[in-house]
Design a protein around this motif. Structure first.
Motif, PDB file in Angstrom:
ATOM      1  N   PRO A   1      34.382  44.644  49.471  1.00  0.00           N
ATOM      2  CA  PRO A   1      33.770  45.130  48.222  1.00  0.00           C
ATOM      3  C   PRO A   1      33.399  43.947  47.331  1.00  0.00           C
ATOM      4  O   PRO A   1      34.059  42.908  47.350  1.00  0.00           O
ATOM      5  CB  PRO A   1      34.885  45.963  47.585  1.00  0.00           C
ATOM      6  CG  PRO A   1      35.803  46.315  48.710  1.00  0.00           C
ATOM      7  CD  PRO A   1      35.702  45.191  49.691  1.00  0.00           C
ATOM      8  N   LYS A   2      32.335  44.079  46.547  1.00  0.00           N
ATOM      9  CA  LYS A   2      31.819  42.957  45.764  1.00  0.00           C
ATOM     10  C   LYS A   2      32.784  42.449  44.708  1.00  0.00           C
ATOM     11  O   LYS A   2      32.650  41.336  44.240  1.00  0.00           O
ATOM     12  CB  LYS A   2      30.472  43.301  45.161  1.00  0.00           C
ATOM     13  CG  LYS A   2      30.484  44.478  44.234  1.00  0.00           C
ATOM     14  CD  LYS A   2      29.070  44.781  43.785  1.00  0.00           C
ATOM     15  CE  LYS A   2      29.063  46.159  43.119  1.00  0.00           C
ATOM     16  NZ  LYS A   2      27.740  46.592  42.820  1.00  0.00           N
ATOM     17  N   GLU A   3      33.800  43.221  44.336  1.00  0.00           N
ATOM     18  CA  GLU A   3      34.763  42.736  43.347  1.00  0.00           C
ATOM     19  C   GLU A   3      35.773  41.738  43.928  1.00  0.00           C
ATOM     20  O   GLU A   3      36.485  41.073  43.200  1.00  0.00           O
ATOM     21  CB  GLU A   3      35.498  43.884  42.641  1.00  0.00           C
ATOM     22  CG  GLU A   3      36.324  44.767  43.537  1.00  0.00           C
ATOM     23  CD  GLU A   3      35.570  45.986  44.068  1.00  0.00           C
ATOM     24  OE1 GLU A   3      36.251  46.886  44.572  1.00  0.00           O
ATOM     25  OE2 GLU A   3      34.322  46.022  44.016  1.00  0.00           O
ATOM     26  N   PHE A   4      35.795  41.611  45.261  1.00  0.00           N
ATOM     27  CA  PHE A   4      36.650  40.616  45.904  1.00  0.00           C
ATOM     28  C   PHE A   4      35.912  39.286  45.964  1.00  0.00           C
ATOM     29  O   PHE A   4      34.819  39.209  46.518  1.00  0.00           O
ATOM     30  CB  PHE A   4      37.028  41.030  47.329  1.00  0.00           C
ATOM     31  CG  PHE A   4      38.025  42.145  47.399  1.00  0.00           C
ATOM     32  CD1 PHE A   4      39.385  41.885  47.356  1.00  0.00           C
ATOM     33  CD2 PHE A   4      37.593  43.464  47.512  1.00  0.00           C
ATOM     34  CE1 PHE A   4      40.303  42.913  47.426  1.00  0.00           C
ATOM     35  CE2 PHE A   4      38.506  44.497  47.578  1.00  0.00           C
ATOM     36  CZ  PHE A   4      39.864  44.227  47.526  1.00  0.00           C
ATOM     37  N   LYS A   5      36.522  38.263  45.409  1.00  0.00           N
ATOM     38  CA  LYS A   5      35.934  36.923  45.462  1.00  0.00           C
ATOM     39  C   LYS A   5      36.815  36.072  46.385  1.00  0.00           C
ATOM     40  O   LYS A   5      37.954  35.783  46.060  1.00  0.00           O
ATOM     41  CB  LYS A   5      35.873  36.293  44.074  1.00  0.00           C
ATOM     42  CG  LYS A   5      35.250  34.914  44.072  1.00  0.00           C
ATOM     43  CD  LYS A   5      35.235  34.326  42.670  1.00  0.00           C
ATOM     44  CE  LYS A   5      34.657  32.945  42.686  1.00  0.00           C
ATOM     45  NZ  LYS A   5      35.593  31.913  43.072  1.00  0.00           N
TER      46      LYS A   5
END
Length: 149
Positions: A126-130
């Motif tokens: 998911p894009k919130e995981f960096k």
């Protein structure tokens, strides 16, 4: 770097090790310089116990706690990386601080560095995981005819 890791081209002199330690604000004691000579120049993914064994063979008096403390200081300063691989059951210390992955040869018990460019990963996170880094370990055995190290 080759597929099976980079060769250590030369060993640092004690003066070069001392300068490197000072450059990262580490006091260059005799014990630290000795341990650096091994882990930065000679060893390939050693455990703390292997470092202690090397130290003992050279009649340098230091405890296993001193070895662990020194390795942890070197990791904190960015001169080494510590990897805790379940296949070994203990930490190994790597002087290759560039981004790379590992291959563990189950026959020999040796680790080999793999260039990070050899592997592409199409992440569906998911894009919130960096993601800051990935530690990837392959296990298996090397085919004798394909080894070019």
């Amino acid at each position: 770097m080759t597929v099976l890791g980079k060769q250590k081209e030369y060993c640092l002199t004690p003066d070069e090790i001392e300068s490197r330690l000072k450059s990262v604000s580490i006091q260059p004691t005799m014990q630290r310089i000795s341990i650096c000579q091994y882990v930065l120049c000679e060893a390939d993914h050693p455990t703390a116990e292997e470092v202690k064994e090397w130290v003992d063979k050279r009649s340098l008096k230091m405890s296993l706690a001193t070895v662990y403390n020194t390795l942890n200081v070197l990791v904190s300063a960015g001169l080494l990386r510590e990897f805790k691989f379940s296949c070994l059951g203990k930490s190994v210390f790597d002087s290759n601080i560039d981004d790379h992955f590992h291959f563990f040869d189950e026959k020999t018990g040796k680790f080999h560095d793999l260039d990070a460019d050899l592997l592409t990963i199409d992440s569906k996170l998911p894009k919130e995981f960096k993601v800051n880094k990935m530690d990837i370990l392959f296990t298996g055995s090397l085919e004798e005819s394909n080894v070019s190290a």
